[in-house]
Design an enzyme around this catalytic site. Structure first.
Site, PDB file in Angstrom:
ATOM      1  CD1 TRP A  42      36.120  42.659  34.241  1.00  0.00           C
ATOM      2  CD2 TRP A  42      38.025  41.985  33.305  1.00  0.00           C
ATOM      3  NE1 TRP A  42      36.045  41.297  34.074  1.00  0.00           N
ATOM      4  CE2 TRP A  42      37.196  40.852  33.508  1.00  0.00           C
ATOM      5  CE3 TRP A  42      39.281  41.790  32.736  1.00  0.00           C
ATOM      6  CZ2 TRP A  42      37.590  39.571  33.150  1.00  0.00           C
ATOM      7  CZ3 TRP A  42      39.677  40.508  32.387  1.00  0.00           C
ATOM      8  CH2 TRP A  42      38.837  39.416  32.590  1.00  0.00           C
ATOM      9  CD  GLU A  75      44.944  43.726  32.753  1.00  0.00           C
ATOM     10  OE1 GLU A  75      45.596  42.676  32.524  1.00  0.00           O
ATOM     11  OE2 GLU A  75      43.792  43.719  33.226  1.00  0.00           O
ATOM     12  CG  HIS A  85      36.463  27.690  32.870  1.00  0.00           C
ATOM     13  ND1 HIS A  85      37.090  28.686  33.604  1.00  0.00           N
ATOM     14  CD2 HIS A  85      37.211  26.575  33.067  1.00  0.00           C
ATOM     15  CE1 HIS A  85      38.154  28.191  34.216  1.00  0.00           C
ATOM     16  NE2 HIS A  85      38.249  26.916  33.897  1.00  0.00           N
ATOM     17  CB  SER A 141      34.376  33.278  36.167  1.00  0.00           C
ATOM     18  OG  SER A 141      34.694  32.103  36.859  1.00  0.00           O
ATOM     19  CG  LEU A 161      34.509  32.533  23.553  1.00  0.00           C
ATOM     20  CD1 LEU A 161      33.638  31.436  24.160  1.00  0.00           C
ATOM     21  CD2 LEU A 161      34.652  32.325  22.053  1.00  0.00           C
ATOM     22  CG  HIS A 162      37.283  33.878  29.031  1.00  0.00           C
ATOM     23  ND1 HIS A 162      35.941  34.088  29.273  1.00  0.00           N
ATOM     24  CD2 HIS A 162      37.728  33.130  30.083  1.00  0.00           C
ATOM     25  CE1 HIS A 162      35.584  33.514  30.405  1.00  0.00           C
ATOM     26  NE2 HIS A 162      36.654  32.909  30.923  1.00  0.00           N
ATOM     27  CB  VAL A 163      40.565  30.342  24.919  1.00  0.00           C
ATOM     28  CG1 VAL A 163      41.296  28.995  24.918  1.00  0.00           C
ATOM     29  CG2 VAL A 163      39.365  30.301  23.973  1.00  0.00           C
TER      30      VAL A 163
END
EC number: 3.6.1.59
Length: 323
Positions: free
Chosen positions: A161, A171, A254, A258, A262-264
């Protein structure tokens, strides 16, 4: 109690589990009327949410598990007047001197309940939402190499996703900002928890284009241009689109995340966002400063995070005698 590493509501809860179609096509409506309730997995009074395990029976008689998350949405200031005056029923519960309490029954159009569906749901999803005891883990770099990393490589959820968003297969119309650089760029999109109708619970996610960075543990000084781009451009994009200044944003990563791309997280400072507690959130500005001081900072220091008692990673730490 310490907050678990995969709490209640999360944009990734919906998307990683498959509610965003992998090919970017529109999903078929979920057959809610055919859902048979099996059990309540968890309730959250703080978040005004309930997590349900249900089953949908196909025409052939085969049952398929589903997780349904029902949560009440925040009040919208522009609709408060309608809430008070538009066919709203008020039922007195108690009266004492100048104090009264009532049950207020608004009309359906003002009684929205946000509904998130994970369907079909696996046993992993059911366990993820089930209420469990939570434990704090103190992970050294050696623990990461010997316990956590092998677990990540074998057990993590699909992140197709994420790639769909980055490749604009899904999206694309929700993208708030993009820096297309393959190494130092990212995409900024609203989190599914935020309905974009009020700013009190503003929540956006920056997804990096680079697919080699799994988490905080992978970051070195080499990634400072990327992190600084996310911090600066993310704040500017949110201020431009939503009028929220950078000084009113909580911007963090985090650990454990989850999903391992890598995400912010960008949330309104006044919003008690899930996963923003001290044992899980690492402010992006602090991460940048730490890496500027020592490129190997996150390969040296121990990191603390919470795990639920039912999680396989917790069991791995138990087996290694680290709990």
């Amino acid at each position: 109690m310490a907050e678990g590493p995969r709490p209640k509501r999360k944009r990734e809860e919906e998307a990683e589990a498959g509610t965003v179609p992998h090919d970017g096509a529109a999903a078929a409506p979920f057959p809610l009327a055919e859902l048979r309730l099996r059990r309540v997995l968890r309730e959250s009074a703080r978040d005004k949410a309930v997590f349900l395990h249900g089953e949908v029976t196909s025409p052939s008689g085969e049952g398929t598990d589903a997780v349904v998350i029902l949560e009440k949405t925040p009040f919208q200031e522009e609709k408060v007047l309608d809430l008070l005056k538009k066919h709203t029923k008020l039922e007195l519960q108690m009266h004492n001197d100048i104090y009264s309490t009532y049950h207020l029954y608004p009309p359906p159009e003002l009684s929205e309940i946000k509904t998130t569906v994970v369907y079909p749901a696996t046993e992993k999803h059911l366990q993820k939402y089930l209420r469990q005891e939570v434990h704090l883990i103190r992970e050294t770099w050696e623990d990461y190499k010997n316990i956590t990393l092998p677990f990540i490589q074998s057990q993590s959820f699909s992140i197709q996703w994420v790639y769909n968003i980055l490749e604009k297969k899904a999206e694309a119309d929700r993208i708030i900002h993009e820096n297309p650089d393959p190494c130092n760029g990212f995409v900024l999109v609203p989190d599914f928890k935020w309905n974009q109708t009020q700013l009190d619970d503003l929540y956006l996610i920056a997804l990096v284009h680079c697919r080699e960075i799994k988490s905080l543990r992978d970051l070195t000084a080499e990634h400072l241009p990327l992190l600084r781009n996310i911090l600066q451009e993310g704040k500017e994009a949110i201020t431009k689109r939503f009028g929220v200044p950078g000084s009113q944003l909580r911007i963090y990563l985090h650990y454990q995340p989850s999903y391992y791309h890598l995400h912010v997280h960008f949330t309104a400072l006044g919003y008690d966002a899930p996963g923003s507690s001290v044992e899980r959130a690492h402010l992006l500005a602090d991460v940048i400063d730490n890496l500027a001081l020592d490129s190997a900072y996150y390969q040296k220091r121990a990191l603390t995070f919470a795990l639920r008692a039912d999680e396989l990673l917790f069991k791995k730490f138990q087996e290694a005698g680290r709990v």
